[in-house]
Design a protein around this motif. Structure first.
Motif, mmCIF file in Angstrom:
data_model
loop_
_atom_site.group_PDB
_atom_site.id
_atom_site.type_symbol
_atom_site.label_atom_id
_atom_site.label_comp_id
_atom_site.label_asym_id
_atom_site.label_seq_id
_atom_site.Cartn_x
_atom_site.Cartn_y
_atom_site.Cartn_z
ATOM 1 N N ILE A 20 0.868 -1.176 0.000
ATOM 2 C CA ILE A 20 0.000 0.000 0.000
ATOM 3 C C ILE A 20 0.905 1.226 0.000
ATOM 4 C CG2 ILE A 20 -1.796 1.295 1.194
ATOM 5 C CD1 ILE A 20 -2.764 -1.253 2.449
ATOM 6 N N PRO A 21 1.111 1.862 -1.148
ATOM 7 C CA PRO A 21 1.973 3.036 -1.189
ATOM 8 C C PRO A 21 1.232 4.288 -0.734
ATOM 9 C CG PRO A 21 1.187 2.530 -3.391
ATOM 10 C CD PRO A 21 0.655 1.438 -2.488
ATOM 11 N N ALA A 22 1.927 5.108 0.031
ATOM 12 C CA ALA A 22 1.368 6.362 0.520
ATOM 13 C C ALA A 22 2.485 7.397 0.565
ATOM 14 C CB ALA A 22 0.739 6.174 1.902
ATOM 15 N N SER A 50 -0.762 13.496 13.787
ATOM 16 C CA SER A 50 0.233 12.945 12.885
ATOM 17 C C SER A 50 0.647 13.979 11.844
ATOM 18 C CB SER A 50 -0.327 11.706 12.179
ATOM 19 O OG SER A 50 -1.411 12.063 11.338
ATOM 20 N N LEU A 51 1.628 13.598 11.044
ATOM 21 C CA LEU A 51 2.005 14.391 9.883
ATOM 22 C C LEU A 51 0.986 14.145 8.774
ATOM 23 C CD1 LEU A 51 5.790 13.453 9.886
ATOM 24 C CD2 LEU A 51 4.787 15.575 10.767
ATOM 25 N N PRO A 52 0.691 15.146 7.950
ATOM 26 C CA PRO A 52 -0.251 14.932 6.849
ATOM 27 C C PRO A 52 0.287 13.897 5.857
ATOM 28 C CG PRO A 52 0.787 17.089 6.677
ATOM 29 C CD PRO A 52 1.159 16.542 8.010
ATOM 30 N N LYS A 53 -0.560 12.956 5.493
ATOM 31 C CA LYS A 53 -0.161 11.879 4.586
ATOM 32 C C LYS A 53 -1.408 11.200 4.057
ATOM 33 C CE LYS A 53 0.174 8.340 8.197
ATOM 34 N NZ LYS A 53 -0.327 9.218 9.295
ATOM 35 N N GLY A 85 12.945 10.285 3.881
ATOM 36 C CA GLY A 85 12.913 8.856 4.162
ATOM 37 C C GLY A 85 11.501 8.295 4.126
ATOM 38 N N HIS A 86 11.385 7.047 4.552
ATOM 39 C CA HIS A 86 10.078 6.391 4.542
ATOM 40 C C HIS A 86 9.900 5.552 5.799
ATOM 41 C CE1 HIS A 86 12.602 3.098 2.860
ATOM 42 N NE2 HIS A 86 11.769 2.328 3.538
ATOM 43 N N VAL A 87 8.651 5.237 6.087
ATOM 44 C CA VAL A 87 8.316 4.323 7.173
ATOM 45 C C VAL A 87 7.392 3.257 6.625
ATOM 46 C CG1 VAL A 87 8.554 6.116 8.933
ATOM 47 C CG2 VAL A 87 6.300 5.679 7.926
ATOM 48 N N THR A 88 7.376 2.109 7.271
ATOM 49 C CA THR A 88 6.465 1.033 6.898
ATOM 50 C C THR A 88 5.796 0.489 8.149
ATOM 51 O OG1 THR A 88 8.241 -0.606 7.043
ATOM 52 C CG2 THR A 88 7.808 0.353 4.873
ATOM 53 N N VAL A 100 5.056 4.726 3.587
ATOM 54 C CA VAL A 100 4.826 6.161 3.424
ATOM 55 C C VAL A 100 6.161 6.855 3.189
ATOM 56 C CG1 VAL A 100 3.700 8.214 4.336
ATOM 57 C CG2 VAL A 100 2.948 5.950 5.104
ATOM 58 N N ASP A 101 6.297 7.521 2.040
ATOM 59 C CA ASP A 101 7.470 8.329 1.739
ATOM 60 C C ASP A 101 7.188 9.774 2.132
ATOM 61 O OD1 ASP A 101 9.626 6.760 0.063
ATOM 62 O OD2 ASP A 101 7.675 6.035 -0.608
ATOM 63 N N TYR A 102 8.193 10.436 2.707
ATOM 64 C CA TYR A 102 8.010 11.795 3.217
ATOM 65 C C TYR A 102 9.032 12.765 2.634
ATOM 66 C CZ TYR A 102 4.890 10.196 6.967
ATOM 67 O OH TYR A 102 3.833 9.658 7.687
ATOM 68 N N TRP A 103 8.572 13.994 2.432
ATOM 69 C CA TRP A 103 9.440 15.103 2.035
ATOM 70 C C TRP A 103 9.213 16.281 2.976
ATOM 71 C CZ3 TRP A 103 7.528 11.665 -1.417
ATOM 72 C CH2 TRP A 103 8.396 11.167 -2.395
ATOM 73 N N ALA A 104 10.193 17.165 3.049
ATOM 74 C CA ALA A 104 9.954 18.476 3.633
ATOM 75 C C ALA A 104 9.062 19.248 2.662
ATOM 76 C CB ALA A 104 11.271 19.214 3.846
#
Length: 317
Positions: A20-22, A50-53, A85-88, A100-104
């Motif tokens: 499940i990519p996010a 949480s952070l928006p995602k 980076g990302h978390v799973t 979930v991949d994250y950017w600034a």
């Protein structure tokens, strides 16, 4: 969009692949006194902070999804910067793993209004931020964000899209055009480069380079500035001129896109990274791929490579 320097994911079970990519972002701003503030959202369904995602829509890349999800959950239009980076983690009630991949993400405009997913948005300074977050994974991403100053300048270095084989083109090599697959790559680059706030376009003179960024130029309504220093011939003749020019193009007020060639980009980046003490991720520098370069006070501080995940049919792994 999965940069090739992604940190290792923490899978609950190494035999299970994230399916499940996010994508999301650390949305930040400066307070009136100059302090950095980060946006946290409260989701009604989960009663968490949480952070928006959110999950990718069909046909999206993580970059496009991150910008969209920030806008949908916060009402704020933003532009992405450094990859964080990302978390799973497992999805409750399913044998599925979400990645979930994250950017600034820096604010452009807009304001928050309560919606079906998010009823409250709060801006937090660094002090107390970690305690406000509901999940350790979000804290990990915020720590990655805080490792460098937030206000990095962004530059997007693109290798031209697919143009067929040189030996199969009868004319001068600089006139070799994009093939069908390359034209599709060029079109697909547009929303992703806009996600990083692309504002101006520079290209090596070969036709395949110019054609790679033409759809973006048409979308933005800007001209393409030709840069002979970034062609293979120009770089071989005067590498120092190209090295000076790429640093001169860094801007705190614009996000330049530079389209260049396969025998230029690796050497140019290796020089810059060695000069400023940055370790580059392993990358094949394939046609149509993008380097997202983050620069702070004239110094390269991060380089993220975006490759196969620029294709919206790819699922981040």
């Amino acid at each position: 969009m999965t940069p090739s320097n992604s940190p290792a994911a923490d899978f609950p079970d190494p035999r299970v692949t994230a399916n499940i990519p996010a994508a999301g972002a650390v949305l930040w701003r400066y307070a009136a006194d100059g302090a950095v503030e980060i946006a946290l959202v409260h989701r009604l369904k989960y009663d968490d902070w949480s952070l928006p995602k959110g999950k990718l829509d069909p046909g999206e890349t993580p970059v496009v999804a991150a910008v969209r999800e920030v806008a949908e959950e916060t009402g704020i239009r933003s532009r992405l910067g450094r990859y964080l980076g990302h978390v799973t983690y497992p999805v409750t009630g399913h044998r599925k793993i979400k990645r979930v991949d994250y950017w600034a993400a820096q604010i452009l405009d807009g304001h928050f209004e309560s919606n079906a997913e998010v009823d409250v948005l709060q801006w937090h300074r660094v002090d107390g931020l970690m305690d406000a977050l509901s999940y350790p994974m979000d804290r990990h991403i915020v720590r990655n964000f805080l490792r460098l100053p937030p206000d990095t300048a962004t530059m997007l270095l693109v290798r031209h899209a697919k143009a067929g084989r040189r030996e199969r083109f009868s004319g001068p090599d600089d006139e070799r055009p994009l093939e069908k697959a390359g034209r599709a790559q060029a079109a697909g680059l547009v929303p992703n480069l806009i996600g990083f706030g692309a504002t101006e376009i520079h290209s090596a003179p070969p036709l395949r380079c110019v054609q790679t960024v033409t759809p973006l130029a048409e979308k933005l309504g800007v001209d393409i500035e030709l840069e002979p220093q970034f062609s293979e011939a120009g770089y071989a003749a005067a590498p120092d001129a190209a090295r000076k020019r790429i640093r001169d193009l860094v801007s705190d007020h614009a996000v330049p896109v530079i389209c260049s060639q396969g025998k230029v980009i690796p050497d140019l980046l290796a020089w810059w990274a060695e000069k400023d003490g940055v370790t580059l991720p392993a990358a094949r520098n394939r046609k149509g791929s993008v380097w997202v370069l983050s620069v702070q006070q004239g110094r390269l501080v991060a380089a993220d490579h975006l490759d196969r995940a620029l294709n919206p049919t790819d699922i981040p792994r």
